[in-house]
Every structure is written in structure tokens, then in C-alpha cells.
Write an enzyme that holds these catalytic residues in place. Structure first.
Site, PDB file in Angstrom:
ATOM      1  N   GLU A  12      29.386   8.037  69.777  1.00  0.00           N
ATOM      2  CA  GLU A  12      30.120   8.204  71.033  1.00  0.00           C
ATOM      3  C   GLU A  12      30.568   6.871  71.631  1.00  0.00           C
ATOM      4  O   GLU A  12      31.527   6.838  72.407  1.00  0.00           O
ATOM      5  CB  GLU A  12      29.273   9.009  72.035  1.00  0.00           C
ATOM      6  CG  GLU A  12      29.145  10.466  71.587  1.00  0.00           C
ATOM      7  CD  GLU A  12      28.126  11.276  72.371  1.00  0.00           C
ATOM      8  OE1 GLU A  12      28.313  12.495  72.496  1.00  0.00           O
ATOM      9  OE2 GLU A  12      27.106  10.700  72.836  1.00  0.00           O
ATOM     10  N   ASP A 196      31.634  22.003  69.369  1.00  0.00           N
ATOM     11  CA  ASP A 196      31.140  23.297  68.854  1.00  0.00           C
ATOM     12  C   ASP A 196      31.156  24.285  70.014  1.00  0.00           C
ATOM     13  O   ASP A 196      31.460  23.904  71.141  1.00  0.00           O
ATOM     14  CB  ASP A 196      29.702  23.140  68.316  1.00  0.00           C
ATOM     15  CG  ASP A 196      28.753  22.636  69.391  1.00  0.00           C
ATOM     16  OD1 ASP A 196      28.587  21.417  69.516  1.00  0.00           O
ATOM     17  OD2 ASP A 196      28.206  23.464  70.154  1.00  0.00           O
TER      18      ASP A 196
HETATM   19  N1  SAH Z   1      23.134  15.562  65.013  1.00  0.00           N
HETATM   20  C1  SAH Z   1      22.154  14.945  65.836  1.00  0.00           C
HETATM   21  C2  SAH Z   1      21.650  15.838  66.952  1.00  0.00           C
HETATM   22  C3  SAH Z   1      22.736  16.179  67.918  1.00  0.00           C
HETATM   23  S1  SAH Z   1      22.151  16.889  69.403  1.00  0.00           S
HETATM   24  C4  SAH Z   1      21.014  14.472  64.951  1.00  0.00           C
HETATM   25  O1  SAH Z   1      20.724  15.112  63.961  1.00  0.00           O
HETATM   26  O2  SAH Z   1      20.453  13.446  65.271  1.00  0.00           O
HETATM   27  C5  SAH Z   1      23.660  17.251  70.201  1.00  0.00           C
HETATM   28  C6  SAH Z   1      24.323  16.124  70.992  1.00  0.00           C
HETATM   29  O3  SAH Z   1      25.661  16.484  71.300  1.00  0.00           O
HETATM   30  C7  SAH Z   1      23.679  15.864  72.341  1.00  0.00           C
HETATM   31  O4  SAH Z   1      23.810  14.500  72.678  1.00  0.00           O
HETATM   32  C8  SAH Z   1      24.448  16.782  73.309  1.00  0.00           C
HETATM   33  O5  SAH Z   1      24.742  16.157  74.531  1.00  0.00           O
HETATM   34  C9  SAH Z   1      25.750  17.127  72.586  1.00  0.00           C
HETATM   35  N2  SAH Z   1      25.970  18.557  72.261  1.00  0.00           N
HETATM   36  C10 SAH Z   1      27.039  18.996  71.552  1.00  0.00           C
HETATM   37  N3  SAH Z   1      26.953  20.327  71.338  1.00  0.00           N
HETATM   38  C11 SAH Z   1      25.815  20.759  71.927  1.00  0.00           C
HETATM   39  C12 SAH Z   1      25.167  22.039  72.005  1.00  0.00           C
HETATM   40  N4  SAH Z   1      25.677  23.118  71.417  1.00  0.00           N
HETATM   41  N5  SAH Z   1      23.992  22.116  72.680  1.00  0.00           N
HETATM   42  C13 SAH Z   1      23.466  21.018  73.266  1.00  0.00           C
HETATM   43  N6  SAH Z   1      24.026  19.792  73.195  1.00  0.00           N
HETATM   44  C14 SAH Z   1      25.192  19.640  72.523  1.00  0.00           C
END
Ligand code: SAH
Length: 230
Positions: A12, A196
Site C-alpha cells: 500500500e 474483494d
Molecule cells: N494477504 C495478507 C493478509 C491480508 S488482510 C497476508 O497474508 O499477510 C487484509 C488487508 O486488506 C487488511 O489490511 C484490511 O484492511 C484490508 N482488507 C481487504 N479486504 C478485506 C476484507 N474482506 N476483510 C477485512 N479486511 C480487508
């Protein structure tokens, strides 16, 4: 003026650092902060790591330690409002914590005594955002964002959140950053691009679109910075 630009994940803030080219890296409180001068204005950039606790720490540090006097958050989110498609931008008008629950004592979800369910964002920065969007010929929505320490990837939880908080999008850091900025009187702006739709395909969609959506959000935030320094 010293502007904080914050994200949660490396992807980001990477597009912002790339655009700046030159910056100084400072390690503080188990995190990296990047200082740069852009068009004569001081910037501090950081990604906090995921979730409310880390984002609280980073937002507080940027304000209290680095002396930032406004904060722009750039990142990705899960869309709730069906009008939000992958890659669309949403500006938060107010934020809440969907996983904060002391309803056992008769309080509404998202509420603790002496707090509030919703924290509102800065009206001037929202209108600046709208001006920037107009100049870019970009469609941008405003709406309610809700935050919790969980990646939401099921229809049932998503629907509950939608009904309970009338939220348009959800993520994991916005409301905690909002609480910090509100308490410390720092104007703040929370921008998210949809990665998403928080349903059962969310993790696949996130993996596919997180990077491209993060770039869309970061590019918009840098246009905001351009406008602020104008
Ligand atoms: N892919 C990462 C985890 C991502 S968590 C890993 O494996 O390390 C999701 C991140 O994107 C968080 O920072 C949150 O703010 C945002 N986000 C995007 N979609 C989301 C969802 N469906 N629920 C919660 N947070 C979401």
C-alpha cells in the site's frame, strides 16, 4: 505542514515511495518510517502492519513522535455496497469498529462508554478529495467504512455488518486510525480501493487484486498531496 501517509501493508505504500524516489528510512518502535520532502512539504510515510493495534501505534507515532499535522490513509478494502466494484475508490465519511462488542451491558455494537459508535472524518479533506476526483475525471464514492480485526470472507458476517453499521466497505485499520486522529485533533482522510467483496471468494480476489487496487488508491492519495501543497 507535515503530512503522514499511511497504509497497513508494504504494497500500500510502495507506489508512494516509488513516486518519491528519495527518502530517509528511520526505524522506530519496531517499524520503519520514511521521511521525504515533496514539493517543499515534509512527508512521513509508513505501513503499520495489519489490524487495529498496529495501526493505532503507527498513527500515534506519526503524530506524536514525528509531528505530523494531518494524515492520509491509503489502502484496500472489502466492498459491501454492491455499487462498489473491484478497483473502485471509496472515501470514508465515518468509521466504526464492527468487532467491538459489550452488548452484554446493553450498549450498541461498536460502542464503549465515553466513546462513540462512529468517528467522522475531516470535511475539508473530503471536499478536496472530491475536487481531485473531478479533475481526474474519476468516479468516487463517499460512505461508511467499518473496521475489525478479521478478514471478512463470508456472506453471513458481511450481511450482519451491513445491517448493523450500514457500512459500504470494511477493512482492518481505518476506525483505529480515526480514533487516534480524532482524539489528537488531526485532520484525516481514509481512502480505500476495493480488492474483494468480503464473500467466500474474498481471499482469492484479494490475492489477485490487492496490488492493483493499492496502486489506484496510492495514486489518488498522491494527487491529494499535490492539491494540498498547491
Ligand atoms: N494477504 C495478507 C493478509 C491480508 S488482510 C497476508 O497474508 O499477510 C487484509 C488487508 O486488506 C487488511 O489490511 C484490511 O484492511 C484490508 N482488507 C481487504 N479486504 C478485506 C476484507 N474482506 N476483510 C477485512 N479486511 C480487508
Amino acid at each position: 505542514m507535515k503530512i503522514a501517509i499511511m497504509g497497513a501493508m508494504p504494497e500500500e505504500v510502495a507506489p508512494i515511495l516509488e513516486k518519491l524516489g528519495e527518502y530517509k528510512t528511520i526505524e522506530y518502535a519496531n517499524n520503519k518510517y520514511y521521511e521525504a520532502t515533496y514539493k517543499g512539504v515534509d512527508l512521513v510515510i509508513a505501513y503499520s502492519k495489519i489490524g487495529k493495534v498496529f495501526s493505532t501505534l503507527t498513527a500515534t507515532t506519526m503524530i506524536e513522535h514525528f509531528g505530523c499535522d494531518r494524515l492520509l490513509f491509503s489502502g484496500v478494502a472489502g466492498g459491501i455496497n454492491p455499487t462498489l466494484k473491484i478497483g473502485d475508490l471509496i472515501i470514508a465519511t465515518k468509521l466504526s469498529q464492527h468487532d467491538l462488542d459489550i452488548t452484554a451491558f446493553g450498549h450498541p455494537f461498536g460502542f464503549v462508554p465515553e466513546g462513540a459508535v462512529f468517528v467522522e472524518t475531516d470535511k475539508d479533506l473530503i471536499s478536496l478529495g472530491k475536487t481531485v476526483a473531478k479533475e481526474m475525471g474519476k468516479d468516487i464514492q463517499e460512505g461508511t467504512i467499518t473496521t475489525g480485526d478479521q478478514f471478512v470472507h463470508n456472506e453471513e458476517r458481511k450481511n450482519w455488518i451491513e445491517e448493523t453499521f450500514k457500512a459500504d466497505a470494511l477493512e482492518m485499520e481505518g476506525a483505529s486510525v480515526a480514533v487516534v486522529c480524532d482524539a489528537l485533533n488531526i485532520p484525516f482522510f481514509i481512502l480505500r480501493a476495493i480488492s474483494d467483496t468480503a464473500d467466500m471468494d474474498a481471499s482469492f480476489s484479494f490475492d489477485e487484486f490487492m496490488e492493483s487496487s493499492a496502486i489506484i488508491s496510492a495514486e489518488f492519495v498522491m494527487k491529494m498531496v499535490d492539491k494540498i501543497v498547491e
